[in-house]
Scaffold this motif. Structure first.
Motif, PDB file in Angstrom:
ATOM      1  N   GLU A 154       0.831  -1.204   0.000  1.00 46.84           N
ATOM      2  CA  GLU A 154       0.000   0.000   0.000  1.00 46.84           C
ATOM      3  C   GLU A 154       0.866   1.255   0.000  1.00 46.84           C
ATOM      4  O   GLU A 154       0.585   2.226  -0.701  1.00 46.84           O
ATOM      5  N   VAL A 155       1.936   1.231   0.781  1.00 43.76           N
ATOM      6  CA  VAL A 155       2.861   2.375   0.808  1.00 43.76           C
ATOM      7  C   VAL A 155       3.474   2.567  -0.577  1.00 43.76           C
ATOM      8  O   VAL A 155       3.531   3.684  -1.093  1.00 43.76           O
ATOM      9  N   LYS A 156       3.915   1.472  -1.192  1.00 38.66           N
ATOM     10  CA  LYS A 156       4.520   1.542  -2.528  1.00 38.66           C
ATOM     11  C   LYS A 156       3.520   2.040  -3.566  1.00 38.66           C
ATOM     12  O   LYS A 156       3.877   2.801  -4.457  1.00 38.66           O
ATOM     13  N   SER A 157       2.278   1.595  -3.457  1.00 31.61           N
ATOM     14  CA  SER A 157       1.270   2.007  -4.445  1.00 31.61           C
ATOM     15  C   SER A 157       0.922   3.482  -4.331  1.00 31.61           C
ATOM     16  O   SER A 157       0.405   4.080  -5.270  1.00 31.61           O
ATOM     17  N   ARG A 158       1.238   4.079  -3.210  1.00 31.26           N
ATOM     18  CA  ARG A 158       1.002   5.510  -3.019  1.00 31.26           C
ATOM     19  C   ARG A 158       2.106   6.353  -3.660  1.00 31.26           C
ATOM     20  O   ARG A 158       2.096   7.562  -3.545  1.00 31.26           O
ATOM     21  N   GLY A 159       3.074   5.675  -4.298  1.00 33.78           N
ATOM     22  CA  GLY A 159       4.123   6.411  -4.997  1.00 33.78           C
ATOM     23  C   GLY A 159       5.373   6.638  -4.198  1.00 33.78           C
ATOM     24  O   GLY A 159       6.247   7.384  -4.602  1.00 33.78           O
ATOM     25  N   CYS A 160       5.477   5.983  -3.040  1.00 34.03           N
ATOM     26  CA  CYS A 160       6.669   6.144  -2.215  1.00 34.03           C
ATOM     27  C   CYS A 160       7.673   5.095  -2.646  1.00 34.03           C
ATOM     28  O   CYS A 160       7.352   3.925  -2.729  1.00 34.03           O
ATOM     29  N   SER A 161       8.908   5.484  -2.913  1.00 30.07           N
ATOM     30  CA  SER A 161       9.906   4.502  -3.307  1.00 30.07           C
ATOM     31  C   SER A 161      10.470   3.830  -2.076  1.00 30.07           C
ATOM     32  O   SER A 161      10.503   4.392  -0.993  1.00 30.07           O
ATOM     33  N   GLY A 162      10.938   2.626  -2.257  1.00 29.52           N
ATOM     34  CA  GLY A 162      11.496   1.860  -1.146  1.00 29.52           C
ATOM     35  C   GLY A 162      12.865   2.354  -0.719  1.00 29.52           C
ATOM     36  O   GLY A 162      13.435   1.834   0.210  1.00 29.52           O
ATOM     37  N   HIS A 163      13.428   3.362  -1.412  1.00 25.54           N
ATOM     38  CA  HIS A 163      14.762   3.835  -1.074  1.00 25.54           C
ATOM     39  C   HIS A 163      14.744   4.911  -0.005  1.00 25.54           C
ATOM     40  O   HIS A 163      15.786   5.325   0.456  1.00 25.54           O
ATOM     41  N   HIS A 164      13.587   5.374   0.390  1.00 24.31           N
ATOM     42  CA  HIS A 164      13.505   6.408   1.430  1.00 24.31           C
ATOM     43  C   HIS A 164      13.641   5.772   2.786  1.00 24.31           C
ATOM     44  O   HIS A 164      13.378   4.600   2.966  1.00 24.31           O
ATOM     45  N   ARG A 165      13.987   6.583   3.759  1.00 15.08           N
ATOM     46  CA  ARG A 165      13.970   6.098   5.131  1.00 15.08           C
ATOM     47  C   ARG A 165      12.546   5.750   5.502  1.00 15.08           C
ATOM     48  O   ARG A 165      11.604   6.373   5.038  1.00 15.08           O
ATOM     49  N   SER A 166      12.363   4.778   6.366  1.00 17.66           N
ATOM     50  CA  SER A 166      11.020   4.312   6.680  1.00 17.66           C
ATOM     51  C   SER A 166      10.144   5.402   7.269  1.00 17.66           C
ATOM     52  O   SER A 166       8.962   5.473   6.970  1.00 17.66           O
TER      53      SER A 166
END
Length: 186
Positions: free
Chosen positions: A123-135
């Motif tokens: 869900e976080v990824k689908s919101r356009g947040c990349s996995g390379h950011h700090r959590s």
């Protein structure tokens, strides 16, 4: 909050020492049928449903087995509702994870927690947040989009604390799987 009030007598009866095993099994069967027939209509009653199921984890089979089957079905078919009611879901899954009656059930509960974590991450990824950011930046980006979103930092903490409780289990298989789930989630 009518549904929560409607479910309250079931919660009380399930938790009562005076209720027979047959009565508790009937309550779990009613809950199961209610979810199967009208699960999509349950709104405020999920907390009570999950509380009843959590109580079922503390009883011997067949009650524990029936309660786990219901919980597993909820995680699979109503995953978004599990995330919305994450505290109650994690509490129930941890109760089954700690249950010494069935190693298979305990491992299954941890697998359900991993599944929920993956759904939250997706869900976080689908919101356009990349996995390379700090959590915490991912969480803040997500929660700013939806307010108290499904992946708020408090929900991630609830899930991680559930894994942490199971990491302390005396059974090696449970500790190992919970630790793997914890690190996969992180």
């Amino acid at each position: 909050h009518f549904q929560r009030e409607f479910m309250r007598p079931f919660e009380v009866a399930m938790g009562s020492r005076e209720s027979t095993a047959e009565r508790k099994e009937l309550i779990l069967n009613i809950i199961s049928h209610l979810i199967q027939a009208r699960g999509h209509h349950i709104m405020s009653g999920w907390g009570s449903v999950l509380s009843i199921i959590c109580m079922g984890a503390g009883y011997p089979d067949p009650l524990s087995s029936l309660a786990y089957t219901i919980l597993e079905g909820i995680v699979v078919k109503h995953n978004a509702l599990c995330i919305e009611n994450l505290a109650d879901t994690v509490k129930a899954l941890v109760a089954f994870g700690k249950n010494n009656l069935s190693l298979e059930r305990s491992l299954g509960a941890i697998s359900c927690m991993v599944s929920i974590a993956k759904s939250m991450a997706d869900e976080v990824k689908s919101r356009g947040c990349s996995g390379h950011h700090r959590s915490d930046s991912v969480v803040s980006n997500h929660t700013s989009d939806r307010g108290a979103g499904a992946s708020s930092s408090s929900q991630w903490m609830q899930l991680l604390q559930g894994f942490a409780q199971l990491v302390l289990d005396k059974r090696r298989e449970i500790r190992t799987r919970a630790l793997d789930g914890l690190f996969d989630t992180l």
